[in-house]
Design a protein around this motif. Structure first.
Motif, PDB file in Angstrom:
ATOM      1  N   GLN A 126     -24.195  39.949  44.322  1.00  0.00           N
ATOM      2  CA  GLN A 126     -24.423  39.867  42.877  1.00  0.00           C
ATOM      3  C   GLN A 126     -25.529  40.819  42.427  1.00  0.00           C
ATOM      4  O   GLN A 126     -25.419  41.460  41.375  1.00  0.00           O
ATOM      5  CB  GLN A 126     -24.762  38.425  42.486  1.00  0.00           C
ATOM      6  N   GLY A 127     -26.587  40.912  43.244  1.00  0.00           N
ATOM      7  CA  GLY A 127     -27.671  41.831  42.916  1.00  0.00           C
ATOM      8  C   GLY A 127     -27.216  43.274  42.922  1.00  0.00           C
ATOM      9  O   GLY A 127     -27.594  44.070  42.053  1.00  0.00           O
ATOM     10  N   TRP A 128     -26.401  43.633  43.916  1.00  0.00           N
ATOM     11  CA  TRP A 128     -25.843  44.984  43.991  1.00  0.00           C
ATOM     12  C   TRP A 128     -24.980  45.260  42.765  1.00  0.00           C
ATOM     13  O   TRP A 128     -25.105  46.316  42.130  1.00  0.00           O
ATOM     14  CB  TRP A 128     -25.030  45.146  45.268  1.00  0.00           C
ATOM     15  N   GLN A 129     -24.089  44.343  42.438  1.00  0.00           N
ATOM     16  CA  GLN A 129     -23.190  44.565  41.302  1.00  0.00           C
ATOM     17  C   GLN A 129     -23.972  44.718  40.003  1.00  0.00           C
ATOM     18  O   GLN A 129     -23.630  45.551  39.162  1.00  0.00           O
ATOM     19  CB  GLN A 129     -22.182  43.415  41.215  1.00  0.00           C
ATOM     20  N   LYS A 130     -25.027  43.941  39.857  1.00  0.00           N
ATOM     21  CA  LYS A 130     -25.843  44.015  38.641  1.00  0.00           C
ATOM     22  C   LYS A 130     -26.607  45.331  38.561  1.00  0.00           C
ATOM     23  O   LYS A 130     -26.652  45.974  37.507  1.00  0.00           O
ATOM     24  CB  LYS A 130     -26.810  42.839  38.608  1.00  0.00           C
ATOM     25  N   VAL A 145     -32.892  40.566  47.224  1.00  0.00           N
ATOM     26  CA  VAL A 145     -31.961  41.665  46.952  1.00  0.00           C
ATOM     27  C   VAL A 145     -32.608  42.766  46.102  1.00  0.00           C
ATOM     28  O   VAL A 145     -32.273  43.949  46.254  1.00  0.00           O
ATOM     29  CB  VAL A 145     -30.679  41.132  46.283  1.00  0.00           C
ATOM     30  N   GLU A 146     -33.525  42.392  45.221  1.00  0.00           N
ATOM     31  CA  GLU A 146     -34.147  43.402  44.360  1.00  0.00           C
ATOM     32  C   GLU A 146     -34.890  44.445  45.188  1.00  0.00           C
ATOM     33  O   GLU A 146     -34.879  45.640  44.857  1.00  0.00           O
ATOM     34  CB  GLU A 146     -35.104  42.736  43.366  1.00  0.00           C
ATOM     35  N   VAL A 147     -35.524  43.986  46.270  1.00  0.00           N
ATOM     36  CA  VAL A 147     -36.257  44.897  47.150  1.00  0.00           C
ATOM     37  C   VAL A 147     -35.289  45.832  47.859  1.00  0.00           C
ATOM     38  O   VAL A 147     -35.469  47.058  47.869  1.00  0.00           O
ATOM     39  CB  VAL A 147     -37.087  44.100  48.183  1.00  0.00           C
ATOM     40  N   THR A 148     -34.243  45.259  48.437  1.00  0.00           N
ATOM     41  CA  THR A 148     -33.288  46.075  49.197  1.00  0.00           C
ATOM     42  C   THR A 148     -32.562  47.068  48.292  1.00  0.00           C
ATOM     43  O   THR A 148     -32.413  48.242  48.645  1.00  0.00           O
ATOM     44  CB  THR A 148     -32.278  45.177  49.924  1.00  0.00           C
ATOM     45  N   GLY A 197     -25.236  47.248  56.995  1.00  0.00           N
ATOM     46  CA  GLY A 197     -25.920  45.963  57.004  1.00  0.00           C
ATOM     47  C   GLY A 197     -26.221  45.386  55.627  1.00  0.00           C
ATOM     48  O   GLY A 197     -27.143  44.592  55.478  1.00  0.00           O
ATOM     49  N   PHE A 198     -25.435  45.744  54.649  1.00  0.00           N
ATOM     50  CA  PHE A 198     -25.623  45.275  53.272  1.00  0.00           C
ATOM     51  C   PHE A 198     -24.300  45.444  52.536  1.00  0.00           C
ATOM     52  O   PHE A 198     -23.607  46.430  52.770  1.00  0.00           O
ATOM     53  CB  PHE A 198     -26.717  46.114  52.588  1.00  0.00           C
ATOM     54  N   PRO A 199     -23.925  44.482  51.662  1.00  0.00           N
ATOM     55  CA  PRO A 199     -24.587  43.236  51.272  1.00  0.00           C
ATOM     56  C   PRO A 199     -24.367  42.136  52.317  1.00  0.00           C
ATOM     57  O   PRO A 199     -23.288  42.022  52.889  1.00  0.00           O
ATOM     58  CB  PRO A 199     -23.901  42.875  49.949  1.00  0.00           C
ATOM     59  N   ARG A 200     -25.399  41.335  52.539  1.00  0.00           N
ATOM     60  CA  ARG A 200     -25.364  40.341  53.611  1.00  0.00           C
ATOM     61  C   ARG A 200     -25.105  38.921  53.126  1.00  0.00           C
ATOM     62  O   ARG A 200     -24.890  38.039  53.942  1.00  0.00           O
ATOM     63  CB  ARG A 200     -26.679  40.379  54.402  1.00  0.00           C
ATOM     64  N   ASN A 201     -25.164  38.688  51.822  1.00  0.00           N
ATOM     65  CA  ASN A 201     -24.855  37.353  51.305  1.00  0.00           C
ATOM     66  C   ASN A 201     -24.448  37.459  49.833  1.00  0.00           C
ATOM     67  O   ASN A 201     -24.408  38.555  49.254  1.00  0.00           O
ATOM     68  CB  ASN A 201     -26.041  36.398  51.485  1.00  0.00           C
ATOM     69  N   GLU A 202     -24.131  36.317  49.231  1.00  0.00           N
ATOM     70  CA  GLU A 202     -23.658  36.287  47.853  1.00  0.00           C
ATOM     71  C   GLU A 202     -24.720  36.829  46.895  1.00  0.00           C
ATOM     72  O   GLU A 202     -24.411  37.559  45.948  1.00  0.00           O
ATOM     73  CB  GLU A 202     -23.285  34.852  47.466  1.00  0.00           C
ATOM     74  N   ASN A 203     -25.973  36.496  47.148  1.00  0.00           N
ATOM     75  CA  ASN A 203     -27.062  36.992  46.317  1.00  0.00           C
ATOM     76  C   ASN A 203     -27.161  38.511  46.388  1.00  0.00           C
ATOM     77  O   ASN A 203     -27.361  39.188  45.376  1.00  0.00           O
ATOM     78  CB  ASN A 203     -28.377  36.340  46.739  1.00  0.00           C
ATOM     79  N   ASN A 204     -27.014  39.058  47.602  1.00  0.00           N
ATOM     80  CA  ASN A 204     -26.981  40.518  47.781  1.00  0.00           C
ATOM     81  C   ASN A 204     -25.859  41.135  46.961  1.00  0.00           C
ATOM     82  O   ASN A 204     -26.046  42.151  46.275  1.00  0.00           O
ATOM     83  CB  ASN A 204     -26.746  40.878  49.238  1.00  0.00           C
TER      84      ASN A 204
END
Length: 201
Positions: A109-113, A77-80, A100-107
């Motif tokens: 959480q990474g986006w929110q952060k 997620v950091e890359v995207t 096509g984003f966010p595609r999963n829970e990690n995406n």
């Protein structure tokens, strides 16, 4: 860095407006995003296109991105997020479709952060399309697209990833009252009529 807008002679912090565009591979997200750009003036950012462009540059990220794309798995997620953030800042615009984003829970959480203090998610445009329709569309697209993932093996992997990882994200936003669902297995213009209603409501 957040865009700055002038109000009353002063600089204020102004967030980007974001509409997430989600749906299975081949659901027609890119086609409809082109129409949204023309109709409503949004900037279309495809997470996949940004990743493919980064891969094409070569360098340390290229092999890692290629591995994930070929195997239908999800790039860190950091890359995207960094690619999306840079694209928004470089555009000089305010309103974005992120496809096509966010595609999963990690995406998520990474986006929110990384992005919650820079963006406002207006809603999620969900293109709901049966699996077999998605597969057929991507195989047809693969005849001319040149995309390494437009083949049946990669398609099936991507659909499994979508069902297991992305559908829970759609359900999360649905619980927030932020999902606008589009029946995507219809002719393009009929689908866009639904899209226009979603943006007008």
């Amino acid at each position: 860095m957040i865009r700055r807008a002038i109000s009353g002679g002063k600089f204020i912090m102004s967030k980007f407006n974001v509409v997430f565009v989600l749906g299975g591979p081949g659901a027609g997200k890119g086609t409809q995003c082109e129409k949204i750009v023309k109709e409503f003036g949004y900037v279309h950012l495809s997470a996949g296109d940004l990743l493919r462009a980064e891969r094409a540059k070569g360098g340390k990220l290229a092999d890692m991105i290629e591995h994930h794309i070929t195997n239908g798995s999800i790039v860190p997620v950091e890359v995207t997020c960094s690619l999306l953030d840079k694209a928004m800042e470089d555009s000089g615009k305010q309103d974005f479709l992120i496809d096509g984003f966010p595609r999963n829970e990690n995406n998520l959480q990474g986006w929110q952060k990384a992005m919650d203090d820079k963006t406002t998610v207006k809603f999620v445009l969900f293109f709901d399309c049966p699996e077999e329709d998605c597969v057929q569309r991507c195989l047809e697209r693969g005849l001319t697209s040149g995309r390494t993932d437009d083949n049946e093996e990669s398609m099936r992997k991507r659909i499994v990833t979508y069902t297991q990882s992305t559908m829970p994200i759609i359900k999360y936003y649905e619980s927030q009252g932020l999902v606008r669902q589009i029946k995507a297995n219809r002719p393009i213009d009929e689908v866009f009529e639904q899209v226009k209603q979603a943006f007008s409501s």
